[in-house]
Design an enzyme around this catalytic site. Structure first.
Site, short mmCIF file in Angstrom:
data_model
loop_
_atom_site.label_atom_id
_atom_site.label_comp_id
_atom_site.label_asym_id
_atom_site.label_seq_id
_atom_site.Cartn_x
_atom_site.Cartn_y
_atom_site.Cartn_z
N VAL A 11 0.83 -1.21 0.00
CA VAL A 11 0.00 0.00 0.00
C VAL A 11 0.87 1.26 0.00
O VAL A 11 0.68 2.17 -0.82
CB VAL A 11 -0.95 -0.01 1.23
CG1 VAL A 11 -1.59 1.36 1.45
CG2 VAL A 11 -2.02 -1.06 1.04
N ASP A 30 10.62 3.18 6.29
CA ASP A 30 10.27 1.77 6.52
C ASP A 30 11.25 1.19 7.53
O ASP A 30 12.47 1.39 7.43
CB ASP A 30 10.32 0.96 5.22
CG ASP A 30 9.52 -0.33 5.33
OD1 ASP A 30 8.42 -0.41 4.74
OD2 ASP A 30 9.98 -1.25 6.05
N PHE A 153 -8.29 0.98 -0.79
CA PHE A 153 -9.12 -0.06 -1.41
C PHE A 153 -8.42 -0.78 -2.56
O PHE A 153 -9.05 -1.53 -3.28
CB PHE A 153 -10.43 0.55 -1.91
CG PHE A 153 -11.26 1.14 -0.81
CD1 PHE A 153 -12.15 0.35 -0.09
CD2 PHE A 153 -11.12 2.48 -0.45
CE1 PHE A 153 -12.89 0.89 0.96
CE2 PHE A 153 -11.85 3.02 0.59
CZ PHE A 153 -12.74 2.23 1.30
N ARG A 155 -6.35 -3.29 -4.96
CA ARG A 155 -6.26 -4.76 -5.01
C ARG A 155 -4.88 -5.13 -5.52
O ARG A 155 -4.39 -4.51 -6.47
CB ARG A 155 -7.30 -5.33 -6.00
CG ARG A 155 -8.72 -5.10 -5.58
CD ARG A 155 -9.65 -5.23 -6.77
NE ARG A 155 -9.32 -4.25 -7.81
CZ ARG A 155 -9.84 -4.23 -9.04
NH1 ARG A 155 -10.71 -5.14 -9.40
NH2 ARG A 155 -9.49 -3.31 -9.91
N GLY A 271 -14.64 -20.23 -6.26
CA GLY A 271 -13.19 -20.37 -6.22
C GLY A 271 -12.79 -21.18 -5.00
O GLY A 271 -13.63 -21.80 -4.34
N CYS A 278 -6.17 -9.39 3.44
CA CYS A 278 -7.23 -8.47 3.90
C CYS A 278 -8.55 -9.14 4.26
O CYS A 278 -9.01 -8.99 5.39
CB CYS A 278 -7.47 -7.41 2.82
SG CYS A 278 -6.02 -6.37 2.54
N LYS A 281 -8.71 -11.45 7.54
CA LYS A 281 -8.38 -10.78 8.80
C LYS A 281 -9.39 -9.66 9.11
O LYS A 281 -9.76 -9.45 10.25
CB LYS A 281 -6.94 -10.27 8.80
CG LYS A 281 -6.75 -8.85 8.30
CD LYS A 281 -5.35 -8.32 8.60
CE LYS A 281 -4.97 -7.15 7.71
NZ LYS A 281 -5.77 -5.96 7.76
N1 LIG Z 1 -2.12 -5.36 0.52
C1 LIG Z 1 -3.35 -4.98 0.22
O1 LIG Z 1 -3.92 -5.47 -0.76
C2 LIG Z 1 -4.06 -3.96 1.07
C3 LIG Z 1 -5.18 -3.31 0.52
C4 LIG Z 1 -5.83 -2.36 1.30
C5 LIG Z 1 -5.42 -2.12 2.60
N2 LIG Z 1 -4.35 -2.80 3.11
C6 LIG Z 1 -3.94 -2.49 4.49
O2 LIG Z 1 -2.81 -1.61 4.41
C7 LIG Z 1 -1.92 -1.86 5.52
C8 LIG Z 1 -0.54 -2.16 4.99
O3 LIG Z 1 -0.62 -3.34 4.23
P1 LIG Z 1 0.48 -3.73 3.15
O4 LIG Z 1 -0.12 -4.83 2.35
O5 LIG Z 1 1.00 -2.54 2.47
O6 LIG Z 1 1.61 -4.34 4.10
P2 LIG Z 1 3.08 -4.76 3.68
O7 LIG Z 1 3.45 -5.83 4.61
O8 LIG Z 1 3.17 -4.98 2.20
O9 LIG Z 1 3.94 -3.45 3.98
C9 LIG Z 1 4.07 -2.88 5.24
C10 LIG Z 1 5.44 -2.22 5.34
O10 LIG Z 1 5.50 -1.55 6.60
C11 LIG Z 1 6.78 -1.77 7.16
N3 LIG Z 1 6.65 -1.58 8.61
C12 LIG Z 1 6.14 -2.43 9.53
N4 LIG Z 1 6.12 -1.85 10.75
C13 LIG Z 1 6.64 -0.60 10.59
C14 LIG Z 1 6.89 0.47 11.47
N5 LIG Z 1 6.59 0.40 12.77
N6 LIG Z 1 7.46 1.60 10.97
C15 LIG Z 1 7.79 1.69 9.67
N7 LIG Z 1 7.56 0.70 8.78
C16 LIG Z 1 6.98 -0.44 9.23
C17 LIG Z 1 7.17 -3.17 6.72
O11 LIG Z 1 8.57 -3.35 6.74
C18 LIG Z 1 6.59 -3.22 5.32
O12 LIG Z 1 7.53 -2.83 4.33
C19 LIG Z 1 -2.58 -2.98 6.32
O13 LIG Z 1 -3.35 -2.42 7.35
C20 LIG Z 1 -3.48 -3.67 5.30
O14 LIG Z 1 -4.56 -4.32 5.90
C21 LIG Z 1 -3.65 -3.70 2.36
#
Ligand SMILES: NC(=O)c1ccc[n+]([C@@H]2O[C@H](COP(=O)([O-])OP(=O)(O)OC[C@H]3O[C@@H](n4cnc5c(N)ncnc54)[C@H](O)[C@@H]3O)[C@@H](O)[C@H]2O)c1
Length: 449
Positions: A11, A30, A153, A155, A271, A278, A281
């Site tokens: 994201v 990060d 949102f 994907r 499927g 997402c 959880k």
């Molecule tokens: N992946 C998806 O499809 C998606 C879609 C919508 C919403 N989200 C939500 O977005 C959020 C992030 O998801 P994501 O898929 O991007 O996760 P991800 O695991 O791909 O990325 C998260 C990043 O944050 C870093 N990180 C972790 N703790 C940290 C901290 N304390 N300080 C700085 N960096 C930190 C990690 O090293 C990682 O690079 C979640 O809440 C998820 O539910 C994800």
């Protein structure tokens, strides 16, 4: 506008590169050294080919920690993980840690819109505001830090497209200045006035809704959307199981149901059960919110149960067809939870692999992108990984299509038929060309028919 994004994952990085493309000045933070190093080398830390060229030409700076300067940007976005805890609640420790760090670093002059992009339960923005206020009060600092809920949102597999051409941008905010800053940040997305990045086709006549609401509503919009999608997928899987037992054909059934515009045809294909980071959880976390409030949510609880049944159903179907799984060799086509990503979080393929191993099968797998993450996530599972689908098929009793990678549609089934022992294909997405598979001499089993 100067923007800091904390958490440069699927994201955070997508948002960073998209907003930089619109002309904003973006810094990423990060906590993972591997992610920082990879981004500094302009190499993707995860599989998403659409982002590669934007990253290669990006000027985004990447650091391991917030500083007083990066914490005082006009917008600081939190995009850190919010994984599920064993009791279903979301683990919000990373979100609070980042928010508190911002409050520890800003000076009196700071005026920050602190946007929570991570998916967080309703009520989180209010608690984050309290925690920031208490740090600022303790420090005697009079900075303006306004908390905004700005759920995401996108994907996986179409993350950049979804970010630049969304259906809506949701902003839960009480403060006018913070609202106006968020509107400015997303201005050219909402108005669709930016130049499309090279190689990304512009979506014509896109109307992007700007949804301004209270933070608690924004949070519930995100959870409600994911819980609804999970419910829809689970529903169609239940109807598919019934169609199969009745000797019907789910393809005709969903077409007939989906023609009702109140229902629609999207997210109506059976499927292997929803997966990914997402839907599972967030559905469990919403049920946990209900439990905390003393509100019953039987629908949400049964969605999670029904999804687990669907995964078992794939394995049962295979077992029925082979007579026994004990000693049978099964090749899984795909491990990632969907095509276009290497993410294997809550992947149906890994759950199916685990059930097959429990029932005595030898499990092989091939995935064009997800192998390393599968090994890292489930190191204890005795899966034999293969580098090519034909190599994997050697001596297999059955092949199971788990992930809809386009390359699996191009497989040479005639060649595969010469390598497999028993010629059985289970298509856990109703996605393969049944005629081609059968013409090659395989027995084909889809879902719901
Ligand atoms: N992946 C998806 O499809 C998606 C879609 C919508 C919403 N989200 C939500 O977005 C959020 C992030 O998801 P994501 O898929 O991007 O996760 P991800 O695991 O791909 O990325 C998260 C990043 O944050 C870093 N990180 C972790 N703790 C940290 C901290 N304390 N300080 C700085 N960096 C930190 C990690 O090293 C990682 O690079 C979640 O809440 C998820 O539910 C994800």
């Amino acid at each position: 506008m100067r923007l800091t994004i904390v958490g440069a994952g699927r994201v955070g990085l997508t948002t960073a590169l998209a907003l930089e493309h619109l002309g904003h000045d973006v810094t990423c933070i990060d906590s993972s050294q591997a992610v920082v190093e990879s981004l500094c080398r302009r190499e993707m830390p995860f599989h998403d080919p659409a982002l590669e060229s934007l990253l290669a030409s990006s000027r985004v700076q990447v650091f391991p920690e917030l500083t007083a300067e990066t914490a005082s940007a006009g917008v600081v976005m939190i995009a850190v993980p919010t994984p599920g805890l064993a009791d279903g609640h979301a683990d919000l420790s990373a979100v609070f840690a980042v928010a508190e760090r911002v409050a520890e670093l800003v000076g009196d002059e700071a005026d920050v819109a602190l946007a929570i992009k991570s998916t967080t339960p309703p009520g989180t923005a209010a608690k984050v505001r309290e925690s920031i206020d208490s740090v600022l009060t303790e420090r005697g600092v009079e900075a303006n830090v306004n908390v905004v809920s700005n759920p995401e949102f996108l994907r996986q597999g179409s993350a950049l497209t979804d970010t630049l051409y969304p259906d809506r941008v949701v902003v839960g905010v009480d403060d006018e200045t913070a609202h106006d800053r968020m509107r400015e940040l997303y201005g050219s997305i909402v108005e669709q006035t930016f130049d499309a990045p090279h190689g990304l086709q512009r979506l014509a006549n896109r109307e992007v809704a700007w949804v301004r609401t209270a933070p608690v509503n924004a949070e519930l919009i995100k959870y409600g959307s994911n819980a609804f999608l999970a419910t829809k997928l689970t529903f169609v899987n239940e109807i598919a199981r019934l169609a199969q037992s009745l000797g019907g054909d789910i393809r005709d059934v969903v077409e007939g149901i989906g023609l009702d515009p109140r229902i629609g045809s999207q997210y109506m294909q059976p499927g292997p059960g929803y997966g990914g980071p997402c839907l599972g959880k967030d559905t469990r976390a919403l049920a946990a919110v209900g439990a905390d409030l003393g509100e019953e949510t039987p629908l949400l609880e049964s969605v999670s149960k029904s999804n687990a049944i669907q995964r078992r159903h794939i394995v049962d179907r295979l077992e029925d067809a082979l007579g026994s799984l004990d000693g049978a060799t099964v090749g899984l086509l795909g491990l990632s939870f969907k095509a276009g990503t290497d993410d294997v979080t809550d992947s149906a393929a890994l759950e199916v692999a685990s059930l097959l191993l429990e029932r005595g099968a030898i499990v092989r797998a091939y995935d064009p992108a997800g192998e390393e993450r599968a090994k890292a996530r489930r190191p204890e599972m005795a899966i034999e990984y293969n580098e090519r689908p034909d190599e994997m098929s050697d001596g297999c009793d059955a092949l199971v299509l788990m992930t809809d990678w386009p390359e699996f549609r191009e497989l040479d089934w005639v060649h595969l038929a010469t390598r497999t022992k028993q010629r059985l294909v289970v298509d856990a997405r109703n996605w393969l060309d049944q005629e081609a598979v059968e013409a090659a001499g395989f027995r084909y089993l889809g879902l719901g028919r």
